[in-house]
Design a protein around this motif. Sequence first.
Motif, PDB file in Angstrom:
ATOM      1  N   ASN A   1       0.836  -1.187   0.000  1.00 61.14           N
ATOM      2  CA  ASN A   1       0.000   0.000   0.000  1.00 61.14           C
ATOM      3  C   ASN A   1       0.875   1.243   0.000  1.00 61.14           C
ATOM      4  N   LYS A   2       0.430   2.262  -0.688  1.00 60.73           N
ATOM      5  CA  LYS A   2       1.107   3.563  -0.686  1.00 60.73           C
ATOM      6  C   LYS A   2       0.237   4.529   0.098  1.00 60.73           C
ATOM      7  N   TYR A   3       0.886   5.351   0.927  1.00 58.54           N
ATOM      8  CA  TYR A   3       0.178   6.308   1.752  1.00 58.54           C
ATOM      9  C   TYR A   3       0.671   7.716   1.442  1.00 58.54           C
ATOM     10  N   TYR A   4      -0.282   8.635   1.346  1.00 57.59           N
ATOM     11  CA  TYR A   4       0.045  10.036   1.119  1.00 57.59           C
ATOM     12  C   TYR A   4      -0.701  10.853   2.168  1.00 57.59           C
ATOM     13  N   PHE A   5       0.027  11.660   2.935  1.00 57.61           N
ATOM     14  CA  PHE A   5      -0.567  12.499   3.972  1.00 57.61           C
ATOM     15  C   PHE A   5      -0.785  13.901   3.415  1.00 57.61           C
ATOM     16  N   GLU A   6      -1.989  14.438   3.624  1.00 52.87           N
ATOM     17  CA  GLU A   6      -2.334  15.761   3.118  1.00 52.87           C
ATOM     18  C   GLU A   6      -2.949  16.604   4.237  1.00 52.87           C
ATOM     19  N   PRO A   7      -2.221  17.607   4.726  1.00 53.20           N
ATOM     20  CA  PRO A   7      -2.829  18.530   5.691  1.00 53.20           C
ATOM     21  C   PRO A   7      -3.979  19.275   5.008  1.00 53.20           C
ATOM     22  N   ILE A   8      -5.039  19.567   5.774  1.00 49.45           N
ATOM     23  CA  ILE A   8      -6.219  20.213   5.206  1.00 49.45           C
ATOM     24  C   ILE A   8      -6.781  21.208   6.217  1.00 49.45           C
ATOM     25  N   SER A   9      -7.230  22.348   5.735  1.00 51.93           N
ATOM     26  CA  SER A   9      -7.743  23.397   6.625  1.00 51.93           C
ATOM     27  C   SER A   9      -9.178  23.093   7.058  1.00 51.93           C
ATOM     28  N   ARG A  10      -9.636  23.759   8.083  1.00 57.22           N
ATOM     29  CA  ARG A  10     -11.017  23.626   8.571  1.00 57.22           C
ATOM     30  C   ARG A  10     -11.999  23.991   7.458  1.00 57.22           C
ATOM     31  N   GLU A  11     -11.688  25.060   6.722  1.00 54.80           N
ATOM     32  CA  GLU A  11     -12.553  25.507   5.635  1.00 54.80           C
ATOM     33  C   GLU A  11     -12.645  24.427   4.551  1.00 54.80           C
ATOM     34  N   SER A  12     -11.521  23.786   4.244  1.00 56.52           N
ATOM     35  CA  SER A  12     -11.517  22.720   3.240  1.00 56.52           C
ATOM     36  C   SER A  12     -12.310  21.508   3.710  1.00 56.52           C
ATOM     37  N   VAL A  13     -12.286  21.235   5.018  1.00 59.18           N
ATOM     38  CA  VAL A  13     -13.090  20.143   5.566  1.00 59.18           C
ATOM     39  C   VAL A  13     -14.567  20.449   5.344  1.00 59.18           C
ATOM     40  N   ASP A  14     -14.984  21.670   5.648  1.00 60.71           N
ATOM     41  CA  ASP A  14     -16.380  22.063   5.454  1.00 60.71           C
ATOM     42  C   ASP A  14     -16.787  21.941   3.989  1.00 60.71           C
ATOM     43  N   GLN A  15     -15.906  22.367   3.083  1.00 62.13           N
ATOM     44  CA  GLN A  15     -16.195  22.253   1.652  1.00 62.13           C
ATOM     45  C   GLN A  15     -16.292  20.794   1.223  1.00 62.13           C
ATOM     46  N   MET A  16     -15.399  19.960   1.750  1.00 61.21           N
ATOM     47  CA  MET A  16     -15.408  18.547   1.412  1.00 61.21           C
ATOM     48  C   MET A  16     -16.705  17.890   1.883  1.00 61.21           C
ATOM     49  N   VAL A  17     -17.142  18.207   3.093  1.00 58.31           N
ATOM     50  CA  VAL A  17     -18.373  17.635   3.634  1.00 58.31           C
ATOM     51  C   VAL A  17     -19.555  18.033   2.750  1.00 58.31           C
ATOM     52  N   ALA A  18     -19.604  19.291   2.341  1.00 51.42           N
ATOM     53  CA  ALA A  18     -20.691  19.761   1.481  1.00 51.42           C
ATOM     54  C   ALA A  18     -20.641  19.086   0.108  1.00 51.42           C
ATOM     55  N   LYS A  19     -19.452  18.926  -0.437  1.00 49.22           N
ATOM     56  CA  LYS A  19     -19.287  18.368  -1.783  1.00 49.22           C
ATOM     57  C   LYS A  19     -19.523  16.853  -1.822  1.00 49.22           C
ATOM     58  N   LYS A  20     -18.965  16.127  -0.847  1.00 50.96           N
ATOM     59  CA  LYS A  20     -19.041  14.664  -0.858  1.00 50.96           C
ATOM     60  C   LYS A  20     -20.423  14.146  -0.461  1.00 50.96           C
ATOM     61  N   GLY A  21     -21.089  14.841   0.436  1.00 55.93           N
ATOM     62  CA  GLY A  21     -22.440  14.445   0.852  1.00 55.93           C
ATOM     63  C   GLY A  21     -22.508  13.007   1.302  1.00 55.93           C
ATOM     64  N   ASN A  22     -23.354  12.205   0.594  1.00 57.33           N
ATOM     65  CA  ASN A  22     -23.577  10.803   0.972  1.00 57.33           C
ATOM     66  C   ASN A  22     -22.382   9.906   0.703  1.00 57.33           C
ATOM     67  N   GLN A  23     -21.418  10.371  -0.087  1.00 58.16           N
ATOM     68  CA  GLN A  23     -20.229   9.563  -0.362  1.00 58.16           C
ATOM     69  C   GLN A  23     -19.291   9.517   0.840  1.00 58.16           C
ATOM     70  N   LEU A  24     -19.512  10.383   1.804  1.00 59.18           N
ATOM     71  CA  LEU A  24     -18.641  10.493   2.973  1.00 59.18           C
ATOM     72  C   LEU A  24     -19.188   9.624   4.101  1.00 59.18           C
ATOM     73  N   GLU A  25     -18.383   8.673   4.557  1.00 61.14           N
ATOM     74  CA  GLU A  25     -18.749   7.859   5.717  1.00 61.14           C
ATOM     75  C   GLU A  25     -18.186   8.560   6.958  1.00 61.14           C
ATOM     76  N   VAL A  26     -19.075   9.079   7.791  1.00 61.80           N
ATOM     77  CA  VAL A  26     -18.669   9.868   8.955  1.00 61.80           C
ATOM     78  C   VAL A  26     -18.589   8.953  10.175  1.00 61.80           C
ATOM     79  N   PHE A  27     -17.437   8.983  10.858  1.00 63.51           N
ATOM     80  CA  PHE A  27     -17.238   8.188  12.070  1.00 63.51           C
ATOM     81  C   PHE A  27     -17.657   8.957  13.315  1.00 63.51           C
ATOM     82  N   ASP A  28     -17.414  10.263  13.318  1.00 70.55           N
ATOM     83  CA  ASP A  28     -17.730  11.078  14.489  1.00 70.55           C
ATOM     84  C   ASP A  28     -18.276  12.427  14.039  1.00 70.55           C
ATOM     85  N   GLU A  29     -19.596  12.550  14.081  1.00 68.47           N
ATOM     86  CA  GLU A  29     -20.290  13.764  13.628  1.00 68.47           C
ATOM     87  C   GLU A  29     -19.821  15.001  14.406  1.00 68.47           C
ATOM     88  N   ALA A  30     -19.558  14.831  15.699  1.00 68.08           N
ATOM     89  CA  ALA A  30     -19.149  15.971  16.535  1.00 68.08           C
ATOM     90  C   ALA A  30     -17.821  16.569  16.063  1.00 68.08           C
TER      91      ALA A  30
END
Length: 173
Positions: free
Chosen positions: A55-84
Motif C-alpha cells: 500500500n502507498k500512503y500520502y498524507f495531506e494537511p487540510i484546513s477547517r474551511e476545506s473540511v467544510d467544503q469537502m463535507v458539502a461536496k461529498k455528501g452521501n459519499q462520505l462515511e462519517v465516524f464522528d459527527e461531533a
Amino acid sequence: MKRIVSGLTYNTDTAARVARYEYEDDRDREVEATLYVTPGGAFFIVHQTDAGTENKYYFEPISRESVDQMVAKKGNQLEVFDEALINNPPEAMAETEEGATIYLRLPKPLKVRIEGAAEGAGLSVNSWLIRCSEGCLGIRRGEASTPAASSKSGPGERPPLPFAETIAAFKEK
C-alpha cells in the motif's frame, strides 16, 4: 503511522478518525481517503492506494474551511465516524483560572520513569506531575491551591507528604 509534512508531525495513532471516502486517482486506481483530526485540532487526510504488493500512503494537511467544503461536496459519499468532530468547534470560553507554565529540565532516566508511571496510571505526564505536586504540597484533589504554600499545615489541611510517600500513595489509587 506518522509522517512529517512541512515540519509538522501527523500521527494516525494519536489523531481521531473523522470520516472516510473512496475515489479513483488519475491512473484509475482505487484510493481510500481517511480524514483525521489531531488532538490540537489540525485536520489531515491519509490517501491509501493499493500499489500491487504494498500500500502507498500520502498524507495531506487540510484546513477547517476545506473540511467544510469537502463535507458539502461529498455528501452521501462520505462515511462519517464522528459527527461531533466534523461540526464546527465550540466558541472559546474564558478560563476560570489562569494556568502557569514551568519548564523543568530532567535527567533522561527520570523522564523515562515519569512517562512510564503516567502511562501506567492512564494519565498524561502533565496530569501525573500535577497530582504528584498536589500530593507533596498536601492539596486534596478539587481543592484550590494557594499561591503561598508553607511547610506548616493549617486547620483542616493535611501536612505535605514527602515525595516518596506521595508517589507510593498515588500508585495505590
